[in-house]
Structure formats: structure tokens, C-alpha cells
Design a protein around this motif. Sequence first.
Motif, PDB file in Angstrom:
ATOM      1  N   SER A  27       1.029  -1.115  -0.062  1.00 41.45           N
ATOM      2  CA  SER A  27      -0.025   0.108  -0.136  1.00 41.45           C
ATOM      3  C   SER A  27       0.852   1.354   0.076  1.00 41.45           C
ATOM      4  CB  SER A  27      -0.882  -0.057   1.200  1.00 41.45           C
ATOM      5  OG  SER A  27      -1.836   1.124   1.333  1.00 41.45           O
ATOM      6  N   PHE A  29       1.742   4.932  -0.622  1.00 42.75           N
ATOM      7  CA  PHE A  29       1.436   6.270  -1.103  1.00 42.75           C
ATOM      8  C   PHE A  29       2.427   7.184  -2.008  1.00 42.75           C
ATOM      9  CE2 PHE A  29      -1.430   9.891  -1.018  1.00 42.75           C
ATOM     10  CZ  PHE A  29      -0.606  11.075  -0.640  1.00 42.75           C
ATOM     11  N   ARG A 100       5.646   6.435   2.455  1.00 38.67           N
ATOM     12  CA  ARG A 100       4.731   6.611   3.260  1.00 38.67           C
ATOM     13  C   ARG A 100       3.591   5.754   2.433  1.00 38.67           C
ATOM     14  NH1 ARG A 100       1.363  12.084   2.753  1.00 38.67           N
ATOM     15  NH2 ARG A 100      -0.367  10.572   3.614  1.00 38.67           N
ATOM     16  N   SER A 101       2.837   4.681   3.429  1.00 38.38           N
ATOM     17  CA  SER A 101       1.955   3.773   2.903  1.00 38.38           C
ATOM     18  C   SER A 101       0.592   4.050   3.284  1.00 38.38           C
ATOM     19  CB  SER A 101       2.397   2.504   3.615  1.00 38.38           C
ATOM     20  OG  SER A 101       2.174   2.543   4.999  1.00 38.38           O
ATOM     21  N   GLY A 102      -0.351   3.763   2.437  1.00 38.15           N
ATOM     22  CA  GLY A 102      -1.929   4.003   2.617  1.00 38.15           C
ATOM     23  C   GLY A 102      -2.123   5.200   3.271  1.00 38.15           C
ATOM     24  N   TYR A 103      -2.741   5.169   4.415  1.00 41.19           N
ATOM     25  CA  TYR A 103      -3.359   6.467   5.135  1.00 41.19           C
ATOM     26  C   TYR A 103      -2.355   6.791   6.040  1.00 41.19           C
ATOM     27  CZ  TYR A 103      -7.652   5.175   2.744  1.00 41.19           C
ATOM     28  OH  TYR A 103      -8.593   4.673   1.697  1.00 41.19           O
ATOM     29  N   ASP A 104      -1.207   6.091   6.186  1.00 38.07           N
ATOM     30  CA  ASP A 104      -0.119   6.535   7.397  1.00 38.07           C
ATOM     31  C   ASP A 104       0.331   7.834   6.966  1.00 38.07           C
ATOM     32  OD1 ASP A 104       2.646   4.787   8.879  1.00 38.07           O
ATOM     33  OD2 ASP A 104       1.964   6.629   9.209  1.00 38.07           O
ATOM     34  N   PRO A 105       0.404   8.938   7.578  1.00 38.33           N
ATOM     35  CA  PRO A 105       0.772  10.268   7.543  1.00 38.33           C
ATOM     36  C   PRO A 105       2.299  10.407   7.435  1.00 38.33           C
ATOM     37  CG  PRO A 105      -0.180  10.253   9.515  1.00 38.33           C
ATOM     38  CD  PRO A 105      -0.489   8.957   9.183  1.00 38.33           C
TER      39      PRO A 105
END
Length: 121
Positions: A27, A29, A100-105
Motif C-alpha cells: 500500500s 502512497f 508513506r503507505s496507505g493512510y499513514d501520514p
Amino acid sequence: QVQLVESGGGLVQAGGSLRLSCAASGSIFSINRMGWYRQAPGKQRELVATTTSSGSSNYADSVKGRFTISRNNAKDTLILQMNSLKPEDTAVYYCNCNARSGYDPVYRNYWGQGTQVTVSS
């Protein structure tokens, strides 16, 4: 989460070449910096080369002029072309990225499992 898988290690004679590949998946980003590190037996892990998303690269003095790092941003892959290999290049080579992965800021460091490079004299 981001997964990194390395390939391309092996046994080569001194003066030979190897090409290492690293594929990032999961995932994802955004990936900022990617790089290669290595760890020889009994020694600490050390930087080999890094490259940023803008294409800026940095090399350890010991590999300058012999190794080339390149990156395909569209495919999230990283290559290390190693020429004129020396026995002292023998180590486990690890792929690393700051991503950065997925919804991790938060940007975090991720590591691959490593691939063995052995250079015989």
C-alpha cells in the motif's frame, strides 16, 4: 505497509559484474528516498548508494565509479549495477526505502530481506 524484495545476488569473480534489483509493493502512497546498504560478516551495515525521487544520487567512496544506482519511479523499482567487483564487496545487500503507505501520514524506513553477493579472488 511496504514490502521490498531484492534479487540478483550471487557468486562472481573479481572484476566481474552483477545487477541487483529491488521491487517495492504494498500500500504505497509515496516513496521519497531509496537506497542500497550492505553488511559484511562481523561488520556494521553501511550505505552503498541512495537516490531520491528527484534523481539525486549519493555513493559511498568505496564504490564510486564502479556502481550505479537507478530508479524507476513509475514501477517503484530500484537497480544497482555493480561493475569491477572486488572481494571486499562481498556482503549481504539490502534494499531500503523511506516511504508513506496507505493512510499513514508518516514516512517510515522499510528494508528488504537481503541478497548475498560473493566476490571471489
